[in-house]
Design a protein around this motif. Structure first.
Motif, short mmCIF file in Angstrom:
data_model
loop_
_atom_site.label_atom_id
_atom_site.label_comp_id
_atom_site.label_asym_id
_atom_site.label_seq_id
_atom_site.Cartn_x
_atom_site.Cartn_y
_atom_site.Cartn_z
N LEU A 27 0.83 -1.21 0.00
CA LEU A 27 0.00 0.00 0.00
C LEU A 27 0.86 1.26 0.00
N LEU A 28 1.97 1.24 0.71
CA LEU A 28 2.85 2.41 0.72
C LEU A 28 3.48 2.62 -0.65
N ILE A 29 3.83 1.53 -1.34
CA ILE A 29 4.37 1.65 -2.69
C ILE A 29 3.34 2.29 -3.61
N ALA A 30 2.08 1.85 -3.50
CA ALA A 30 1.01 2.43 -4.33
C ALA A 30 0.85 3.91 -4.06
N ALA A 31 0.92 4.32 -2.78
CA ALA A 31 0.81 5.74 -2.45
C ALA A 31 2.02 6.52 -2.96
N GLY A 32 3.20 5.94 -2.85
CA GLY A 32 4.40 6.60 -3.34
C GLY A 32 4.36 6.83 -4.83
N ARG A 33 3.83 5.86 -5.56
CA ARG A 33 3.73 6.02 -7.01
C ARG A 33 2.71 7.06 -7.41
N GLN A 34 1.75 7.33 -6.53
CA GLN A 34 0.79 8.40 -6.80
C GLN A 34 1.37 9.77 -6.47
N GLY A 35 2.47 9.81 -5.70
CA GLY A 35 3.11 11.10 -5.45
C GLY A 35 3.38 11.45 -4.01
N SER A 36 3.09 10.54 -3.06
CA SER A 36 3.36 10.85 -1.66
C SER A 36 4.86 10.90 -1.41
N ALA A 37 5.31 11.93 -0.69
CA ALA A 37 6.75 12.13 -0.47
C ALA A 37 7.25 11.48 0.81
N SER A 38 6.35 11.20 1.76
CA SER A 38 6.75 10.61 3.04
C SER A 38 5.90 9.38 3.29
N LEU A 39 6.55 8.21 3.40
CA LEU A 39 5.86 6.94 3.54
C LEU A 39 6.26 6.32 4.87
N ILE A 40 5.27 6.09 5.74
CA ILE A 40 5.51 5.68 7.12
C ILE A 40 4.75 4.40 7.38
N GLY A 41 5.40 3.40 7.97
CA GLY A 41 4.72 2.13 8.20
C GLY A 41 5.24 1.41 9.42
N GLN A 42 4.43 0.46 9.89
CA GLN A 42 4.82 -0.40 11.01
C GLN A 42 4.21 -1.77 10.77
N ASP A 43 4.93 -2.83 11.17
CA ASP A 43 4.38 -4.17 11.07
C ASP A 43 4.87 -5.00 12.24
N VAL A 44 4.02 -5.89 12.71
CA VAL A 44 4.35 -6.70 13.88
C VAL A 44 5.48 -7.68 13.59
N SER A 45 5.67 -8.07 12.34
CA SER A 45 6.72 -9.00 11.97
C SER A 45 8.00 -8.25 11.61
N PRO A 46 9.11 -8.50 12.32
CA PRO A 46 10.37 -7.84 11.96
C PRO A 46 10.80 -8.15 10.53
N VAL A 47 10.58 -9.39 10.07
CA VAL A 47 10.96 -9.74 8.70
C VAL A 47 10.15 -8.92 7.71
N GLN A 48 8.83 -8.83 7.94
CA GLN A 48 7.98 -8.04 7.05
C GLN A 48 8.37 -6.57 7.08
N ALA A 49 8.69 -6.07 8.26
CA ALA A 49 9.08 -4.66 8.36
C ALA A 49 10.35 -4.39 7.56
N ASP A 50 11.34 -5.29 7.67
CA ASP A 50 12.57 -5.12 6.88
C ASP A 50 12.27 -5.19 5.39
N GLN A 51 11.43 -6.16 4.99
CA GLN A 51 11.09 -6.28 3.58
C GLN A 51 10.37 -5.03 3.09
N ALA A 52 9.48 -4.47 3.93
CA ALA A 52 8.78 -3.25 3.53
C ALA A 52 9.75 -2.10 3.33
N ALA A 53 10.72 -1.97 4.25
CA ALA A 53 11.69 -0.89 4.13
C ALA A 53 12.46 -1.00 2.82
N VAL A 54 12.84 -2.22 2.46
CA VAL A 54 13.60 -2.43 1.22
C VAL A 54 12.72 -2.19 0.00
N ARG A 55 11.54 -2.79 -0.01
CA ARG A 55 10.67 -2.68 -1.18
C ARG A 55 10.25 -1.23 -1.43
N VAL A 56 9.80 -0.56 -0.39
CA VAL A 56 9.36 0.82 -0.57
C VAL A 56 10.54 1.69 -0.98
#
Length: 730
Positions: free
Chosen positions: A211-240
């Motif tokens: 969802l953050l990637i989708a928002a970033g592609r629409q033009g959002s300049a600041s993308l903020i997220g949290q996830d209960v899984s450390p692995v998912q959080a790391d993957q999100a940081a890399v992907r975004v």
């Protein structure tokens, strides 16, 4: 380099590696004395040393040519201990900001120069990962990093990310946690649009960051997220960070409800697909939390806790779009909170999606559109309800059942058989953008003038708040938009039913005709076997060409798309078109193609990803000639003097063939170069090609007959219950 335990392969793993059946592997074990001996496992299910198996296969020419992604997987299996997934992810973040020329120059450097060049950017990027190790790298890491770079140059950032994350199992994946398909994520991101796009978007259950990637592609300049899984959080940081390189990215790990990493955050917008049906969300310890502005969520209403968490992290007037299960709209435990959300004007709209649009596939999920009230308004706007889960309007045939492979495969044939203008044939699978367009169209009309929204019977209606706050506060869209079908004169109803029955008879006759003919005889005492070649082998021999195109990133484009001249009018064949067996429906501008590749008669098109665990191949015919190839598709262009297109399509799309080359878990991709094709004379190929073509016609006819039978019974039932038709005589 620290020694690694040798990787073990089962018989099934060997079959996937070599692109053959498990029966073939069993034959090799029995017939070849030099086949590697088991090195582990059990007597019933032995395992084998991968290196020994690969050497044995290579000596006999049975080991398919390895792609850059295969090389990357092999490199990951033997990583030095000091090289972690964090290092590789941080390196990927660094190279995502380089252009192709810079990447090629980097890969040509010596190991010492390479390490010196990337050490600084890598240390900077590793700090963006929530749980990354900060250890420095030595020269032993260079081969792995260069392999990553080659994979990026060959297949792009997204596919390389998938391979890097394949080996990272999600720790503690909770019940009720599902990914968000790209088409739904894009819709949610677009629904945030106002006069300007929100500069900051927050996702408190971000998963791997879709969802953050989708928002970033629409033009959002600041993308903020949290996830209960450390692995998912790391993957999100890399992907975004890699896929939206121009945005500021802040991702944290932890339970957003219990351990809010951004307690003072007031984002301009929120997107969220929270966990469902979680009874251990923190009800007991969070009973007096300040976020429960609309009421303390009962233990069984975790979703309403997430709704209020999202509202609490919005600036006044900020929008939120949340994907929720349909039960949240009507469960008795949440009625007081729902009533308060409506009474205070926080809930603006609920739109139902068709089943299959997002997992779980059998449920039609709801999109809740909310806005944090800027003040205690007396003039609470009406709530918009949009229902795309069904379409029971007169004159509509909606295809809703069946697997991802078969659902809606008959839509185009149905239109031809039923005649233009006589009936509307719909299915969400046929065009995943249908529900997206419907929701956006009505939301934008509502946004312009909520009080003046004109009802569309059976599809959309704006309901005053006072009408919703009743005993049950049921906010299910279908309850509010469904109306009785318009009155139809009995003679018109009878004529419509008669015409539908005649179409059903014609479809049944067509099914009988196409399924008849000669018997399909057994091939002999044993199943036939053939020598096969991989697509890579056929390419080297000039028997086939393999092509792909990519789409430029939206928003901040990394690559500018190529657009046909004005007035060109050519459509783009999309992966959805191939799965649904319909004519090309995309446009070059929306697809943002980086290359224009025109389809020719005899081309075979295969989706890059498996849909519902199955694949389908398409032979280009008159309806496709001249259209442009879209992204996420492989195009095979055979030498027609050596390969029959229908024969090629039938064997390429064979389930065993596809699954032997497929990789990934959430997104399953096919490695087209490793697909195998039997080596048969051209006349024999054509015999098989005619059989595959007949099977396609049979599937189309059978599904059309089923859908028309449902439509006929529906129309006759409406006629009987409305008094327009009388029961027939005995």
């Amino acid at each position: 380099m620290v020694s690694q335990q040798p990787e073990q392969l089962t018989a099934a793993g060997i079959s996937r590696l070599a692109g053959v059946t498990r029966a073939t592997v069993s034959n090799w074990r029995r017939r070849h004395a030099d086949f590697p001996l088991p090195s582990g496992g059990t007597e019933a299910n032995p395992t084998y040393d991968r290196v020994a198996v690969e050497a044995w296969l290579a000596a006999r020419g049975q080991l398919p040519e390895r792609s850059p992604m295969d090389e990357l997987r092999a490199e990951l299996r033997g990583l030095p201990r000091e090289v972690t997934a964090d290092h590789l992810s941080a390196f990927l973040l660094a190279v995502a900001r380089m252009d192709g020329a810079a990447r090629r120059k980097l890969i040509g450097l010596s190991d010492e120069e390479f390490l010196a060049r990337i050490q600084g950017p890598l240390e900077e990027r590793v700090g963006l990962l929530p749980h990354a190790r900060r250890d420095g790298l030595t020269a032993s890491a260079v081969p792995a990093l260069k392999t990553v770079l080659r994979a990026v140059n060959a297949s792009g950032i997204a596919e390389t990310l998938d391979v890097l994350h394949e080996r990272q199992s999600a720790d503690g994946t909770a019940r009720g946690v599902y990914g968000t398909p790209e088409v739904v994520a894009d819709l949610m991101a677009v629904l945030l649009e106002g006069t300007t796009y929100p500069a900051s978007v927050y996702d408190p259950a971000c998963g791997s960051g879709g969802l953050l990637i989708a928002a970033g592609r629409q033009g959002s300049a600041s993308l903020i997220g949290q996830d209960v899984s450390p692995v998912q959080a790391d993957q999100a940081a890399v992907r975004v960070g890699a896929l939206v390189p121009g945005s500021e990215v802040r991702i944290r790990a932890g339970d957003s409800l219990r351990e809010d990493a951004f307690p003072g955050l007031a984002a301009e917008a929120v997107l969220c697909n929270p966990p469902y049906a979680d009874r251990d969300w923190g009800h007991d310890e969070l009973g007096y939390d300040a976020r429960w502005e609309y009421g303390v969520p009962p233990k069984g209403e975790s979703e309403l806790a997430w709704v209020q968490h999202c509202l609490a992290h919005l600036e006044p007037g900020g929008p939120a779009v949340i994907l929720l299960p349909p039960a949240v709209a009507e469960r008795s435990g949440g009625r007081k909170i729902r009533a308060e959300l409506v009474r205070r004007g926080a809930l603006r709209a609920i739109a139902s999606l068709p089943p299959g649009a997002a997992p779980p596939q059998h449920v039609g999920l709801h999109l809740w559109i909310l806005r944090r009230p800027a003040d205690d308004r007396a003039d609470v706007p009406p709530v918009l309800f949009v229902d795309t889960a069904q379409d029971d309007l007169p004159g509509t045939l909606r295809l809703t059942t069946g697997s991802g492979k078969t659902q809606a495969v008959l839509a185009e044939l149905a239109r031809s058989a039923l005649g233009k203008g006589e009936i509307r044939v719909l299915t969400w699978k046929e065009s995943p953008h249908d529900f997206r367009r419907t929701i956006l169209q009505h939301w934008r009309r509502y946004e312009e003038a909520p009080e003046d929204f004109e009802t569309v019977p059976g599809v959309a209606r704006a309901v005053p708040a006072l009408e919703l706050i009743d005993e049950g506060v049921d906010l299910t869209p279908s309850r509010h938009v469904r109306t009785a079908p318009p009155a139809v004169a009995p003679d018109q109803q009878a004529e419509s039913a008669r015409a539908t029955r005649m179409r059903l008879r014609r479809a049944a006759d067509a099914l009988v005709a196409v399924s008849g003919g000669e018997e399909w005889k057994p091939g002999g005492a044993k199943a036939a076997t053939w020598r096969t070649a991989t697509v890579a082998d056929l390419m080297r021999g000039g028997a086939i060409g393999l092509h792909r195109v990519t789409g430029a990133s939206r928003g901040r484009r990394l690559t500018e798309p190529v657009v046909p001249p004005d007035g060109d009018g050519r459509r783009v064949l999309t992966a959805g078109d191939v799965v649904a067996d319909r004519t090309a429906s995309g446009s070059a501008e929306e697809s943002a193609l980086t290359e224009l590749l025109e389809l020719q008669r005899g081309d075979v098109v295969l989706p890059e990803m498996l849909h519902g665990g199955a694949g389908t191949a398409r032979v280009v015919d008159d309806r496709d000639v001249g259209a442009l190839l879209g992204p996420h598709l492989y195009l095979f262009r055979p030498d027609l003097d050596r390969l029959d297109p229908w024969f090629l399509a039938g064997f390429l799309a064979a389930e065993e063939n596809l699954h032997s080359t497929a990789t990934g878990s959430t997104v399953v991709r096919v490695d087209a170069r490793r697909l195998r094709v039997p080596l048969l004379p051209l006349e024999e190929q054509r015999r098989y090609g005619r059989a595959f073509r007949r099977l396609t016609a049979m599937r189309r006819a059978a599904n059309l007959a089923v859908r028309l039978a449902e439509e006929t019974s529906r129309q006759l039932g409406i006629g009987l219950t409305s008094g327009s038709l009388l029961p027939p005589g005995d």
